[in-house]
Design a protein around this motif. Structure first.
Motif, short mmCIF file in Angstrom:
data_model
loop_
_atom_site.label_atom_id
_atom_site.label_comp_id
_atom_site.label_asym_id
_atom_site.label_seq_id
_atom_site.Cartn_x
_atom_site.Cartn_y
_atom_site.Cartn_z
N TYR A 128 21.17 -39.70 -12.53
CA TYR A 128 19.88 -39.51 -11.84
C TYR A 128 19.80 -38.14 -12.45
CZ TYR A 128 16.34 -39.53 -8.35
OH TYR A 128 15.28 -39.70 -7.65
N LEU A 129 18.60 -37.96 -13.41
CA LEU A 129 18.31 -36.89 -14.17
C LEU A 129 17.03 -36.32 -13.67
CD1 LEU A 129 18.84 -34.71 -16.28
CD2 LEU A 129 17.96 -36.44 -18.23
N GLN A 130 16.90 -34.92 -13.27
CA GLN A 130 15.54 -34.49 -12.87
C GLN A 130 15.16 -33.30 -13.74
OE1 GLN A 130 14.66 -35.04 -8.37
NE2 GLN A 130 17.01 -34.56 -8.71
N PHE A 131 13.80 -33.36 -14.16
CA PHE A 131 13.29 -32.20 -14.65
C PHE A 131 12.51 -31.46 -13.78
CE2 PHE A 131 13.62 -33.52 -19.45
CZ PHE A 131 15.16 -33.84 -19.15
N THR A 132 12.54 -30.16 -13.63
CA THR A 132 11.91 -29.43 -12.47
C THR A 132 11.09 -28.42 -13.26
OG1 THR A 132 13.12 -29.80 -10.64
CG2 THR A 132 11.86 -27.84 -10.33
N THR A 133 9.86 -27.97 -12.98
CA THR A 133 8.85 -27.01 -13.52
C THR A 133 8.36 -26.32 -12.50
OG1 THR A 133 8.21 -28.47 -15.45
CG2 THR A 133 7.01 -26.51 -15.01
N LEU A 134 8.62 -24.91 -12.42
CA LEU A 134 8.01 -23.84 -11.60
C LEU A 134 7.02 -22.97 -12.32
CD1 LEU A 134 7.93 -22.41 -8.87
CD2 LEU A 134 9.99 -21.09 -9.74
N PHE A 187 11.73 -23.90 -16.41
CA PHE A 187 12.23 -25.29 -16.52
C PHE A 187 13.74 -25.41 -16.13
CE2 PHE A 187 14.86 -28.16 -18.63
CZ PHE A 187 14.25 -29.46 -18.63
N ILE A 188 14.10 -26.29 -15.21
CA ILE A 188 15.26 -26.46 -14.75
C ILE A 188 15.66 -28.04 -14.79
CG2 ILE A 188 16.94 -26.23 -12.65
CD1 ILE A 188 13.75 -24.58 -12.17
N SER A 189 16.90 -28.42 -15.11
CA SER A 189 17.36 -29.57 -15.24
C SER A 189 18.42 -29.89 -14.35
CB SER A 189 17.53 -30.23 -16.44
OG SER A 189 18.87 -29.56 -17.10
N ASN A 190 18.63 -30.88 -13.52
CA ASN A 190 19.75 -31.35 -12.78
C ASN A 190 20.19 -32.74 -13.32
OD1 ASN A 190 20.44 -29.33 -10.51
ND2 ASN A 190 18.36 -29.20 -10.78
N ALA A 241 12.83 -13.02 -17.57
CA ALA A 241 13.37 -14.52 -17.97
C ALA A 241 14.79 -14.70 -17.61
CB ALA A 241 13.67 -14.23 -19.61
N PHE A 242 15.07 -16.16 -17.42
CA PHE A 242 16.24 -16.86 -17.10
C PHE A 242 16.40 -17.98 -18.28
CE2 PHE A 242 19.36 -17.61 -13.60
CZ PHE A 242 19.98 -18.36 -13.99
N ASN A 243 17.41 -17.83 -18.99
CA ASN A 243 17.74 -19.03 -20.06
C ASN A 243 19.32 -19.16 -19.93
OD1 ASN A 243 14.96 -19.19 -21.41
ND2 ASN A 243 15.28 -16.93 -21.65
N GLY A 244 19.43 -20.51 -20.04
CA GLY A 244 21.01 -20.77 -19.94
C GLY A 244 21.11 -22.29 -20.17
N GLY A 245 22.44 -22.49 -20.54
CA GLY A 245 22.74 -24.02 -20.73
C GLY A 245 22.52 -24.62 -22.06
N GLU A 246 23.14 -25.56 -22.58
CA GLU A 246 23.04 -25.97 -23.90
C GLU A 246 22.62 -27.37 -23.89
OE1 GLU A 246 25.38 -22.79 -23.45
OE2 GLU A 246 26.40 -24.74 -22.65
N ALA A 247 22.97 -28.19 -22.85
CA ALA A 247 22.51 -29.46 -22.64
C ALA A 247 22.47 -30.06 -21.52
CB ALA A 247 23.16 -30.51 -23.63
N SER A 277 28.61 -35.65 -7.79
CA SER A 277 28.45 -34.50 -8.42
C SER A 277 27.05 -34.09 -9.03
CB SER A 277 29.50 -34.55 -9.55
OG SER A 277 29.09 -35.20 -10.76
N ASN A 278 26.90 -32.81 -9.30
CA ASN A 278 25.72 -32.43 -9.93
C ASN A 278 26.07 -31.35 -10.81
OD1 ASN A 278 22.47 -32.40 -10.09
ND2 ASN A 278 22.80 -30.24 -9.47
N ASN A 279 25.15 -31.38 -11.92
CA ASN A 279 25.34 -30.36 -12.79
C ASN A 279 24.03 -29.66 -13.31
OD1 ASN A 279 26.51 -29.04 -15.18
ND2 ASN A 279 25.16 -29.95 -16.58
N LEU A 280 23.62 -28.51 -12.91
CA LEU A 280 22.65 -27.61 -13.06
C LEU A 280 22.61 -27.07 -14.64
CD1 LEU A 280 20.23 -25.86 -12.04
CD2 LEU A 280 21.80 -23.99 -11.38
N GLY A 281 21.93 -28.18 -15.57
CA GLY A 281 22.51 -27.94 -16.76
C GLY A 281 21.57 -27.00 -17.51
N VAL A 282 20.38 -26.96 -17.42
CA VAL A 282 19.69 -26.13 -18.47
C VAL A 282 18.39 -25.44 -17.52
CG1 VAL A 282 17.91 -26.26 -20.44
CG2 VAL A 282 19.74 -27.64 -20.56
#
Length: 495
Positions: A195-201, A370-373, A259-265, A356-361
């Protein structure tokens, strides 16, 4: 098709096992073609040209999936159609400081003490080795097999949009051998729902206040890894870690987030994260001391899993604007509450993660964050429940969340004749009965079960360590072994 001792010990002497050199040559060719998820155009062209060069039927979909068909070896036209399944995309990550453009640069592979590795990037053995095996069979003239359909799906790593959009008539075969597994002495008979979700704040900017200093914080040097198979190894998630520190600081001081920038994929455990914040100059020394203590505590926590993790702080110039206080607080609270890692172990599968969950990007621009889970579970209902829980957390922050992928889980029928033949082929070629396992990664098999009623699926592959990371590597002798198992399966199924 019952196995007995005689069948196991008597390897059919008439099976021809071609040298796997073609597999290695084709893997190098594949790695010269950029193929990150969502950008598979060049590898599709490569496959079409390959099919044309060998006079094979080739069909491509609008979603960049490709099927290449090959007629049966003469005399085996009435054998069942066998489908070889692979995905064409790869997770592209590079070590810090490596000049690497995943859209244009090749993967530089080399051998080292019995392993194939990459120079400063992920290797793409997931699923490039499987692709190379399928292509080697397609171009071979001396492998016995029935009719073949080799399907290459797009965007498996970041949404499975290729498999999800296949038409019910795209394939004729119902016996599917997936070459996307990573433990050579096992047959994968199940995989988790994903289950992949993209969040935009959406954020507003306001003018920074005087008497503030601005600091850039970096976390780097973790091991990262596959957010499914490595999620239970206790590795640091750089996004979660740095987010937690800033959240704690926001409870002490008025923190201005730039700014907050993290994760590769989306599908990788984050190795690097960078945050730029402003704090009252009066608290600069205290902030630095708190980070030093935080780093010391977490280096101790992760000493066995991420021994090279580092925490770096530096000053930066004052910006023209910062994210509003209200949105900063809402964002930091969401990251603090967002679940991550192995959340529940299976009650029925020994030592297996159930959910499980991965807070990826996380990425910031002038108007949004932008936040992906990426969530997984062996229970379809549980992964949807977890996805809704995560959505609710970000809903409270005023964010918008979109479901990018909701892929079903999959479990093979243990009485499947294809599974029995796979077991027999391991015994015939390698001399041992393989383990049967359900893995905490997402495979496209669930979509194929839905779209192609009556299909049987097994998944096999060589030993791949640390997929989706800069330390990804594949063991050479296991490539040779799985190649023999695959050839034996094709031979036996043709008969």
């Amino acid at each position: 098709m019952n196995l007995n001792t005689k069948e196991i010990n008597n390897k059919p002497p008439f099976v021809n096992y071609p040298d796997p050199e073609d597999v290695y040559s084709l893997f190098k060719q594949i790695n010269r073609v950029p193929r990150p998820s969502w950008h598979e155009e060049k590898i599709v062209i490569f496959l079409q040209q390959f099919a044309a060069a060998h006079s094979l039927e080739c069909v491509a979909t609008d979603s960049s999936c490709v099927v290449i068909k090959k007629r049966a070896t003469q005399g085996y036209e009435n054998a069942p159609i066998i489908v070889l399944l692979n995905h064409i995309d790869m997770v592209c990550v590079a070590e810090e400081g490596k000049k690497f453009d995943p859209l244009n640069d090749p993967i530089e592979s080399y051998t080292d003490n019995g392993w194939i590795k990459a120079n400063g990037t992920s290797l793409g053995a997931d699923n490039g080795i499987g692709m190379a095996m399928a292509l080697a069979i397609l171009q071979s003239r001396n492998i016995i097999h029935g009719p073949l359909e080799c399907i290459f799906t797009a965007n498996e790593e970041d949404g499975m949009t290729g498999a999800a959009t296949l038409s019910p008539d795209f394939l004729s075969g119902r016996l599917i051998i997936n070459l996307d597994s990573e433990d050579y002495d096992t047959i994968t008979i199940g995989s988790a729902a994903a289950y992949l979700q993209f969040t935009t704040l959406h954020v507003t900017r306001e003018k920074g206040e005087p008497d503030y200093c601005y600091l850039k914080l970096n976390i780097k040097g973790g091991n990262g890894g596959h957010s499914g198979v490595d999620i239970n190894k206790g590795r640091a998630n750089a996004n979660k870690l740095i987010g937690e520190f800033i959240y704690q600081q926001s409870k002490k001081h008025d923190v201005k987030l730039l700014a907050f920038n993290g994760g590769e994929a989306n599908n990788s455990i984050p190795v690097n994260a960078e945050v730029t914040v402003g704090i009252p100059t009066l608290y600069k020394d205290q902030f630095s001391s708190d980070l030093e203590l935080f780093a010391k505590e977490n280096k101790k926590i992760y000493k066995d899993t991420d021994s090279k993790i580092s925490f770096i702080i530096s000053e930066t110039v004052a910006p023209e604007s910062v994210i509003s206080k209200k949105e900063t607080e809402a964002f930091l609270k969401s990251i603090h509450e967002c679940p991550f890692g192995a959340l529940k172990m299976s009650d029925t599968i020994n030592d297996a993660v159930e959910t499980s969950n991965n807070l990826g990007v996380i990425k910031t621009n002038e108007v949004s964050i932008f936040i992906s889970n990426y969530s997984r579970s062996f229970i379809d209902a549980e992964v949807i429940k977890l996805g809704n829980r995560i959505k609710n957390i970000f809903d409270e922050a005023g964010a918008e969340t979109e479901v990018i992928m909701s892929a079903p889980g999959w479990k093979s029928n243990l009485s499947s004749l294809l599974l029995k033949q796979a077991e027999k082929s391991f015994c015939n070629t390698l001399g041992f009965m393989p383990k049967k396992v359900a893995m905490h990664f997402a495979l496209e098999s669930g979509y194929f079960i839905q779209k192609y009623p009556g299909c049987e699926i097994v998944s096999i592959g060589p030993k791949i360590i640390e997929p989706h990371s800069i330390t990804e590597r594949v063991k050479i002798n296991t490539i040779d072994n799985i190649w023999k198992v695959l050839i034996n399966m094709l031979h036996e199924l043709a008969h």
